[in-house]
Design a protein around this motif. Sequence first.
Motif, mmCIF file in Angstrom:
data_model
loop_
_atom_site.group_PDB
_atom_site.id
_atom_site.type_symbol
_atom_site.label_atom_id
_atom_site.label_comp_id
_atom_site.label_asym_id
_atom_site.label_seq_id
_atom_site.Cartn_x
_atom_site.Cartn_y
_atom_site.Cartn_z
ATOM 1 N N UNK A 1 10.431 -3.806 -5.085
ATOM 2 C CA UNK A 1 9.667 -2.609 -5.475
ATOM 3 C C UNK A 1 9.564 -1.672 -4.273
ATOM 4 N N UNK A 2 10.348 -0.605 -4.300
ATOM 5 C CA UNK A 2 10.424 0.313 -3.170
ATOM 6 C C UNK A 2 9.246 1.285 -3.136
ATOM 7 N N UNK A 3 8.794 1.584 -1.926
ATOM 8 C CA UNK A 3 7.927 2.726 -1.688
ATOM 9 C C UNK A 3 8.601 3.558 -0.615
ATOM 10 N N UNK A 4 8.782 4.857 -0.886
ATOM 11 C CA UNK A 4 9.468 5.746 0.061
ATOM 12 C C UNK A 4 8.472 6.744 0.630
ATOM 13 N N UNK A 5 8.458 6.840 1.941
ATOM 14 C CA UNK A 5 7.530 7.720 2.655
ATOM 15 C C UNK A 5 8.352 8.710 3.470
ATOM 16 N N UNK A 6 8.063 10.004 3.322
ATOM 17 C CA UNK A 6 8.804 11.060 4.008
ATOM 18 C C UNK A 6 7.888 11.760 4.999
ATOM 19 N N UNK B 1 13.114 9.835 5.979
ATOM 20 C CA UNK B 1 12.840 9.313 4.636
ATOM 21 C C UNK B 1 13.001 7.801 4.704
ATOM 22 N N UNK B 2 11.889 7.085 4.674
ATOM 23 C CA UNK B 2 11.929 5.644 4.913
ATOM 24 C C UNK B 2 11.386 4.881 3.707
ATOM 25 N N UNK B 3 12.072 3.781 3.371
ATOM 26 C CA UNK B 3 11.651 2.953 2.236
ATOM 27 C C UNK B 3 11.197 1.585 2.723
ATOM 28 N N UNK C 1 5.472 -6.458 0.722
ATOM 29 C CA UNK C 1 5.219 -6.931 2.085
ATOM 30 C C UNK C 1 4.541 -5.861 2.932
ATOM 31 N N UNK C 2 4.923 -4.608 2.743
ATOM 32 C CA UNK C 2 4.395 -3.508 3.550
ATOM 33 C C UNK C 2 3.578 -2.574 2.655
ATOM 34 N N UNK C 3 2.289 -2.464 2.932
ATOM 35 C CA UNK C 3 1.426 -1.545 2.182
ATOM 36 C C UNK C 3 1.749 -0.101 2.557
ATOM 37 N N UNK C 4 1.429 0.816 1.668
ATOM 38 C CA UNK C 4 1.700 2.221 1.919
ATOM 39 C C UNK C 4 1.050 2.721 3.201
ATOM 40 N N UNK D 1 3.407 3.163 10.664
ATOM 41 C CA UNK D 1 4.640 2.844 11.390
ATOM 42 C C UNK D 1 5.500 4.092 11.579
ATOM 43 N N UNK D 2 5.702 4.866 10.513
ATOM 44 C CA UNK D 2 6.528 6.070 10.608
ATOM 45 C C UNK D 2 5.867 7.096 11.525
ATOM 46 N N UNK D 3 4.548 7.198 11.486
ATOM 47 C CA UNK D 3 3.855 8.131 12.381
ATOM 48 C C UNK D 3 4.077 7.740 13.849
ATOM 49 N N UNK D 4 4.133 6.428 14.127
ATOM 50 C CA UNK D 4 4.401 5.979 15.485
ATOM 51 C C UNK D 4 5.811 6.375 15.910
ATOM 52 N N UNK D 5 6.773 6.208 15.006
ATOM 53 C CA UNK D 5 8.148 6.629 15.299
ATOM 54 C C UNK D 5 8.185 8.132 15.538
ATOM 55 N N UNK D 6 7.465 8.874 14.714
ATOM 56 C CA UNK D 6 7.415 10.335 14.873
ATOM 57 C C UNK D 6 6.886 10.723 16.248
#
Length: 408
Positions: free
Chosen positions: A202-207, A374-376, A381-384, A390-395
């Motif tokens: 079950x994918x969740x995609x965060x942009x 755009x990360x899925x 396993x990984x909550x929204x 995590x993506x904010x840290x990469x940013x």
Amino acid sequence: MSEFLIEMPDVGEGVAEAELVEWFVKVGDPVREDMVIAAVMTDKATVEIPSPVNGFVTWLAGEVGERIAVKAPLVRIDMGGDGGGARFGEVSDAPAEVTKAEIPTPAPTASVSLTSQSEKPLAAPPVRLFAKQSGVDLAEVQGTGPGGRILREDIEQFLSQGAALTMPRGGYTKKAATEEIKLSGLRRRIAEKMALSASRIPHITYVEEVDMTSLEELRTIMNANRKADHPKLTVLPFLVQAVVKAISDHPNVNATFDDDAGIVTRYDAVHMGIATQAPAGLTVPVVRHAEARDIWDCAAEMNRLAEAARSGTATREELSGSTITISSLGALGGIVSTPIINYPEVAIIGVNKIATRPVWDGIQFVPRKMMNLSSSFDHRIVDGWNAAIFVQRVRTLLETPALIFIEG
């Protein structure tokens, strides 16, 4: 008659069967020792099978796309009683009274041509696909590889000399033809892997939008001052380094999930899969231990693996074992994408194109180089919330690239 049996080779790692992706010969063709007669695929690695003997092909195991079990008969070759070559698979089923004179004797090795016009030009499957996509007839290309084998470089040279398809002229014409294409080889493996991932995860995609202006300035300076033996830096090595650093704070994204057993495995090592478009289709070569590489070493390894993937020479080990994947379409990256997770991993980082856009700085609009990530994630396993953090840290690391190079 004196007949040599070639079996499907055991490629190791518990593989029980392999898929036929190409025949280089047909029944009745002459073959000589070391001539490639077939290409088979297991996972995403293509293996070419040579003939150990001289002779004539009398039987082939199946059609392209069929799966053949390891150790099952693959090719039978009539050696004409000359006894040439290795004997690991030789069988003899002719009556004792059949003599050598009654069996066609293979022509001497020197006269068995690999590149005559009556035979299929020699080229690896990825090279054949590249030729097809380029509109090139392999019969018109002079091969410079061993035994006259056509290389990708030969096709590129052919095209650079001005050879191209002639486009028809005239008015519009109605077209009604259809073509059915059986999925085989790497294309079928990709379809199976994507279907497995989409059906089980079950994918969740965060942009998220990232200001790449500072990083692009740093990259320009580093490239201008790099050592002679250092590769030219693209954005990807910086992204790999940023993801590695972010993983240290968010280890749950560097993991695989065995959903049958209900077990999540987290990894200290970061084996970064880099989705790469090759002539034969999408492959994912793996930069192993990205956490132990500096940015130059990371870039060099990515270049090496990308070239191996595109040329079809990447090994099984180089195409497996990733713990997290980055997917980038480069300049074609678009504004947003919904990348599919590389099963059984739990996260994939998608890179979209960099574009100069006006950004409000609190006083005025200024031009900034912007890029979307755009990360899925596997939502089991990984909550929204954790995905966003995590993506904010990469940013943050990408927008302040000096942080990438600071220890701790």
